[in-house]
Design a protein around this motif. Sequence first.
Motif, PDB file in Angstrom:
ATOM      1  N   GLU A  78       0.817  -1.215   0.000  1.00  0.00           N
ATOM      2  CA  GLU A  78       0.000   0.000   0.000  1.00  0.00           C
ATOM      3  C   GLU A  78       0.846   1.259   0.000  1.00  0.00           C
ATOM      4  O   GLU A  78       0.594   2.210  -0.739  1.00  0.00           O
ATOM      5  CB  GLU A  78      -0.966  -0.003   1.191  1.00  0.00           C
ATOM      6  N   ARG A  79       1.857   1.289   0.840  1.00  0.00           N
ATOM      7  CA  ARG A  79       2.721   2.472   0.887  1.00  0.00           C
ATOM      8  C   ARG A  79       3.548   2.594  -0.387  1.00  0.00           C
ATOM      9  O   ARG A  79       3.853   3.699  -0.830  1.00  0.00           O
ATOM     10  CB  ARG A  79       3.630   2.420   2.120  1.00  0.00           C
ATOM     11  N   ARG A  81       2.513   1.658  -3.364  1.00  0.00           N
ATOM     12  CA  ARG A  81       1.575   2.207  -4.345  1.00  0.00           C
ATOM     13  C   ARG A  81       1.461   3.724  -4.168  1.00  0.00           C
ATOM     14  O   ARG A  81       1.469   4.483  -5.131  1.00  0.00           O
ATOM     15  CB  ARG A  81       0.196   1.577  -4.179  1.00  0.00           C
ATOM     16  N   ALA A  82       1.330   4.147  -2.894  1.00  0.00           N
ATOM     17  CA  ALA A  82       1.201   5.577  -2.617  1.00  0.00           C
ATOM     18  C   ALA A  82       2.453   6.335  -3.061  1.00  0.00           C
ATOM     19  O   ALA A  82       2.361   7.441  -3.602  1.00  0.00           O
ATOM     20  CB  ALA A  82       0.950   5.789  -1.122  1.00  0.00           C
ATOM     21  N   GLU A  95       1.030   2.195 -10.904  1.00  0.00           N
ATOM     22  CA  GLU A  95       0.420   1.110 -10.144  1.00  0.00           C
ATOM     23  C   GLU A  95       0.146  -0.084 -11.049  1.00  0.00           C
ATOM     24  O   GLU A  95       0.235  -1.232 -10.614  1.00  0.00           O
ATOM     25  CB  GLU A  95      -0.882   1.575  -9.486  1.00  0.00           C
ATOM     26  N   ASP A  99       1.185  -3.891 -10.425  1.00  0.00           N
ATOM     27  CA  ASP A  99       0.222  -4.994 -10.419  1.00  0.00           C
ATOM     28  C   ASP A  99       0.654  -6.113 -11.361  1.00  0.00           C
ATOM     29  O   ASP A  99       0.529  -7.299 -11.034  1.00  0.00           O
ATOM     30  CB  ASP A  99      -1.167  -4.490 -10.816  1.00  0.00           C
TER      31      ASP A  99
END
Length: 202
Positions: A78-79, A81-82, A95, A99
């Motif tokens: 998550e981080r 991606r951010a 992203e 993926d």
Amino acid sequence: MSEWIIGFVTQWGYLGIFLMMVAENIFPPIPSELIMPFAGFAAANGNLNVVGVLLAGVLGSLVGTLAWYVAARLLGIERFRALCNRFGRFATISEDDIDKAVHWFGRYGQWAVLFGRLVPAIRTLISVPAGLAAMPVWKFLLVSAVGTTIWTAFLTAAGYLLHEQYDLVEGWVDPVSTAVVAVAVVIYVWRFVTWKPIKDIG
């Protein structure tokens, strides 16, 4: 371009090869497809030892790819991606790229790392899912070293062996190498300009 690369390698030697390969794996301004063959040329000229050239190339590549692995492992999915949403424009990593790499790693595991190190478009990105999946660092480095050594040895050998016919190829090596870099720059600029974080799409 060819003279510049050979000159840089000749001036800085193994350190120059190491640094260029680190940079190529973190942020590829010059592809390894140019660095290592010209390092092979330098070795064939007697300026460097071919074994030293290979070791410098492999070590530089491993250090560069390890940087992405460590970043991904420390940050988590998550981080990470951010972070890509915030700074991904400069590395031209989205992203969607993450993926795809994660999916590929999830499907093929350590084989993805091994063969990914042999594919120019995947060589850097494959470190990310390996880090996100917390692949043991020793296994990551071992598998990466195998793939990297094969790739680097192939490129080095190509440059070393072509030295025998340098007079025949020098007329087209420079424009071809310049064209490769030009294409890489155009692709980077295009990805930089068109890059968007997922949250801004649609």
